[in-house]
Design a protein around this motif. Sequence first.
Motif, mmCIF file in Angstrom:
data_model
loop_
_atom_site.group_PDB
_atom_site.id
_atom_site.type_symbol
_atom_site.label_atom_id
_atom_site.label_comp_id
_atom_site.label_asym_id
_atom_site.label_seq_id
_atom_site.Cartn_x
_atom_site.Cartn_y
_atom_site.Cartn_z
ATOM 1 N N SER A 1 -17.280 0.323 4.487
ATOM 2 C CA SER A 1 -16.808 0.529 3.370
ATOM 3 C C SER A 1 -15.295 0.377 3.575
ATOM 4 N N ILE A 2 -14.569 1.258 4.614
ATOM 5 C CA ILE A 2 -13.053 1.189 4.825
ATOM 6 C C ILE A 2 -12.563 -0.274 4.997
ATOM 7 N N ASP A 3 -13.356 -1.191 5.766
ATOM 8 C CA ASP A 3 -12.951 -2.803 5.687
ATOM 9 C C ASP A 3 -12.806 -3.150 4.292
ATOM 10 N N ASN A 4 -13.889 -3.099 3.435
ATOM 11 C CA ASN A 4 -13.831 -3.588 2.104
ATOM 12 C C ASN A 4 -12.508 -2.958 1.479
ATOM 13 N N ILE A 5 -12.514 -1.497 1.399
ATOM 14 C CA ILE A 5 -11.330 -0.896 0.603
ATOM 15 C C ILE A 5 -10.051 -1.519 1.181
ATOM 16 N N ASP A 6 -9.848 -1.668 2.384
ATOM 17 C CA ASP A 6 -8.414 -2.411 2.887
ATOM 18 C C ASP A 6 -8.277 -3.834 2.265
ATOM 19 N N ALA A 7 -9.407 -4.494 2.271
ATOM 20 C CA ALA A 7 -9.198 -5.801 1.770
ATOM 21 C C ALA A 7 -8.957 -5.707 0.411
ATOM 22 N N ALA A 8 -9.484 -5.084 -0.344
ATOM 23 C CA ALA A 8 -9.042 -4.671 -1.870
ATOM 24 C C ALA A 8 -7.605 -4.426 -1.840
ATOM 25 N N LEU A 9 -7.236 -3.459 -1.190
ATOM 26 C CA LEU A 9 -5.917 -2.897 -1.311
ATOM 27 C C LEU A 9 -4.751 -3.992 -0.847
ATOM 28 N N ILE A 10 -5.166 -4.984 0.054
ATOM 29 C CA ILE A 10 -4.297 -6.077 0.615
ATOM 30 C C ILE A 10 -4.186 -6.887 -0.898
ATOM 31 N N PHE A 11 -5.281 -7.336 -1.458
ATOM 32 C CA PHE A 11 -5.418 -8.228 -2.565
ATOM 33 C C PHE A 11 -4.587 -7.648 -3.691
ATOM 34 N N LEU A 12 -4.949 -6.231 -4.092
ATOM 35 C CA LEU A 12 -4.126 -5.591 -5.075
ATOM 36 C C LEU A 12 -2.665 -5.835 -5.137
ATOM 37 N N LEU A 13 -2.113 -5.518 -3.621
ATOM 38 C CA LEU A 13 -0.667 -5.362 -3.268
ATOM 39 C C LEU A 13 -0.090 -6.758 -3.347
ATOM 40 N N ALA A 14 -0.980 -7.909 -3.231
ATOM 41 C CA ALA A 14 -0.500 -9.306 -3.208
ATOM 42 C C ALA A 14 -0.164 -9.339 -4.690
ATOM 43 N N GLU A 15 -1.212 -9.163 -5.528
ATOM 44 C CA GLU A 15 -0.934 -9.539 -6.875
ATOM 45 C C GLU A 15 0.226 -8.530 -7.529
ATOM 46 N N ARG A 16 0.342 -7.385 -6.957
ATOM 47 C CA ARG A 16 1.511 -6.501 -7.570
ATOM 48 C C ARG A 16 2.749 -7.321 -7.132
ATOM 49 N N PHE A 17 2.901 -7.726 -6.179
ATOM 50 C CA PHE A 17 4.327 -8.402 -5.666
ATOM 51 C C PHE A 17 4.376 -9.792 -6.246
ATOM 52 N N LYS A 18 3.464 -10.377 -6.661
ATOM 53 C CA LYS A 18 3.391 -11.544 -7.409
ATOM 54 C C LYS A 18 4.237 -11.218 -8.675
ATOM 55 N N ALA A 19 3.707 -10.210 -9.197
ATOM 56 C CA ALA A 19 4.143 -9.752 -10.552
ATOM 57 C C ALA A 19 5.637 -9.312 -10.360
ATOM 58 N N THR A 20 6.027 -8.403 -9.330
ATOM 59 C CA THR A 20 7.367 -7.912 -9.118
ATOM 60 C C THR A 20 8.430 -8.878 -8.748
ATOM 61 N N LYS A 21 7.857 -9.959 -8.047
ATOM 62 C CA LYS A 21 8.843 -11.070 -7.608
ATOM 63 C C LYS A 21 9.257 -11.754 -9.076
#
Length: 102
Positions: free
Chosen positions: A21-41
Amino acid sequence: MTDSPVAAVDPREVLAGLRGSIDNIDAALIFLLAERFKATKQVGVLKAQHGMPPSDPTREEQQIARLKRLAAEADLDPEFAEKWFNFVVAEVIRHHTAAASG
Ligand SMILES: C=C(O[C@@H]1C=C(C(=O)O)C=C[C@H]1O)C(=O)O
């Protein structure tokens, strides 16, 4: 203890399940952060093109208040939520400052 009729739970299996579960959550957080930085850039490019300052303290205050409220509702430490937000925003401002200087 060892004579219990209830099947013993192997703690290594429980740990492996929790880590899955931790692995899945960490992966989701990385994808979410990547999307956030795409928007903030994109925000950084827009601000640079229109001479707007990299940071917006009013918006940050509003977001911190909102995120702390959501964190409390979700049983997450609001102070941790604020620290996480400030950590991410520091990186965003770094990107925006770089975008503004060409
Ligand atoms: C993304 C923006 O730029 C900065 C970064 C923010 C953020 O990452 O949430 C919020 C406010 C600004 O200081 C914005 O102005 O919306």
